[in-house]
Design a protein around this motif. Structure first.
Motif, PDB file in Angstrom:
ATOM      1  N   THR A  13       4.738  -7.361   0.883  1.00  0.00           N
ATOM      2  CA  THR A  13       4.861  -5.911   0.797  1.00  0.00           C
ATOM      3  C   THR A  13       3.457  -5.305   0.826  1.00  0.00           C
ATOM      4  OG1 THR A  13       6.864  -6.126  -0.520  1.00  0.00           O
ATOM      5  CG2 THR A  13       5.694  -4.012  -0.630  1.00  0.00           C
ATOM      6  N   THR A  34      -0.161  -0.867  -2.515  1.00  0.00           N
ATOM      7  CA  THR A  34      -0.244   0.568  -2.759  1.00  0.00           C
ATOM      8  C   THR A  34      -1.696   1.010  -2.613  1.00  0.00           C
ATOM      9  OG1 THR A  34      -0.646   0.311  -5.124  1.00  0.00           O
ATOM     10  CG2 THR A  34       1.670   0.422  -4.400  1.00  0.00           C
ATOM     11  N   GLY A  81       4.954  -2.805   7.455  1.00  0.00           N
ATOM     12  CA  GLY A  81       5.309  -3.968   6.674  1.00  0.00           C
ATOM     13  C   GLY A  81       6.583  -4.614   7.199  1.00  0.00           C
ATOM     14  N   PRO A  82       6.819  -5.873   6.787  1.00  0.00           N
ATOM     15  CA  PRO A  82       5.926  -6.652   5.929  1.00  0.00           C
ATOM     16  C   PRO A  82       4.598  -6.949   6.620  1.00  0.00           C
ATOM     17  CG  PRO A  82       7.625  -8.046   6.856  1.00  0.00           C
ATOM     18  CD  PRO A  82       7.997  -6.644   7.232  1.00  0.00           C
ATOM     19  N   HIS A 101      -3.159 -10.485  -1.743  1.00  0.00           N
ATOM     20  CA  HIS A 101      -1.875 -10.980  -1.248  1.00  0.00           C
ATOM     21  C   HIS A 101      -1.703 -12.488  -1.432  1.00  0.00           C
ATOM     22  CE1 HIS A 101      -0.121  -7.401   0.517  1.00  0.00           C
ATOM     23  NE2 HIS A 101      -1.253  -7.107   1.140  1.00  0.00           N
TER      24      HIS A 101
END
Length: 353
Positions: free
Chosen positions: A3, A6, A39-40, A167
């Motif tokens: 994902t 942010t 995304g992903p 990630h």
């Protein structure tokens, strides 16, 4: 598969990695999400901007242009090493590329380089890279000669490592645009395999600890293309009208500046002067400038005439601070003009971050 981060997590990751971050006003809502998925995400694509001095490169990456609306990347990394955040979400940067490359990036299953790409934006077998990759547009002319300053390259590695670390990816999640699309050549001027090795080195350390290897110095070799007369009684900057090598890119063609800060340098200025009477003196000194304003004079080196041709090697070793440049000036203390037959500057420059 992941994902997207942010905006807050991206900023935190970049700062933790040691990046200097500038949040461009409005970047958190600047995206192309209304035109396609975001995304992903699977990796980071590195680009060069193909821009030169005088371009509002950050504004260009934020807003785009008539043929391609912005944002044109997640961020723009300028030559001073600042990461300017320009987009939060889908951006017009990667375009279409090769699905085999995407699979290799997802699996981090390739060797030194991903498999060759055979696709590009609009080709029949291409896949949408804008949905799947963060993008760094890095300020550079893209001609293979424009240098990558150490501060900028360090920021590029750190910014890429920050996203990969956040990630849980390895360094093989970073690719160049030329490895994604067979239409592209960027980034030019360094090799992506070496870049990935540096990202791997950064990821092997705690966040914010990697500062690169001790930099190799950059070579500068300038000279006066033609003999010139040096009148008595006034300090005169040596104009380096011949540029054989300028790896720093700090010398303006025909100009007297040979180094710009922040930097350390060491080398020599070899002079051949005719017409300097035996015992007469020409003085040489380095002088720091801010733009064209003289700021600091450094110690004088005296050149004593030998009656025939006078040959001397003047040491040039110093540190020059940020925002300043260095020149060499000569003062003929005799009563008549002398001729500077040749002036050859050879220095090694260590740029500071």
């Amino acid at each position: 598969m992941a994902t997207p981060l942010t905006a807050a997590r991206l900023v935190a990751a970049l700062k933790a990695e040691g990046c200097t971050v500038h949040e461009v006003a409005g970047w958190r809502t600047n995206n192309r999400n209304h035109k396609g998925p975001w995304g992903p995400v699977h990796g980071v694509v590195v680009h060069h901007t193909v821009t030169g001095p005088g371009t509002d490169v950050v504004g260009l990456i934020f807003h785009g242009h008539s043929a391609l609306p912005g944002p044109l990347a997640t961020g723009c990394i300028t030559k001073d090493g600042v990461v300017h955040l320009t987009g939060n979400g889908r951006a017009n940067h990667a375009g279409g590329g090769d699905g085999d490359v995407l699979d290799a990036v997802i699996g981090e299953s390739y060797g030194t380089y991903p498999p060759p790409t055979h696709e590009h934006d609009g080709s029949a077998g291409s896949v949408d890279g804008n949905a799947r990759f963060y993008g760094w547009e890095c300020e550079n002319k893209g001609d293979g000669r424009d240098p990558w300053p150490p501060a900028q390259y360090l920021a590029m590695v750190k910014a890429t490592a920050a996203v990969c670390r956040a990630h849980g990816w390895g360094s093989k999640s970073a690719i160049g645009h030329l490895e994604w699309s067979d239409w592209k050549v960027d980034p030019r001027g360094f090799d992506m395999a070496g870049f990935r090795r540096d990202v791997a080195d950064a990821l092997a350390l705690p966040a914010g600890r990697w500062e690169g290897e001790d930099p190799m110095p950059q070579y500068v070799n300038l000279g006066a293309a033609e003999p010139y007369d040096l009148a008595p009684g006034a300090w005169d900057s040596v104009e380096f009208t011949a540029e054989w090598t300028d790896e720093t890119g700090d010398h303006a063609t025909g100009g007297s500046v040979f180094a710009r800060g922040p930097a350390r340098f060491g080398g020599t200025l070899s002079l051949h002067i005719d017409g300097l009477p035996a015992g007469a003196v020409v003085q040489a000194r380095m002088t720091e400038y801010e733009d064209d304003e003289q700021r600091v004079d450094h110690p004088i080196h005296e050149i004593v005439g030998t009656g025939g041709g006078t040959f001397v090697v003047v040491p040039v070793t110093k540190r020059v601070a940020s925002g300043r440049s260095m020149r060499v000036r000569l003062l003929n203390q005799g009563a008549v003009p002398v001729t500077v037959v040749s002036a050859v500057l050879t220095v090694l420059v260590w740029k500071e971050t």
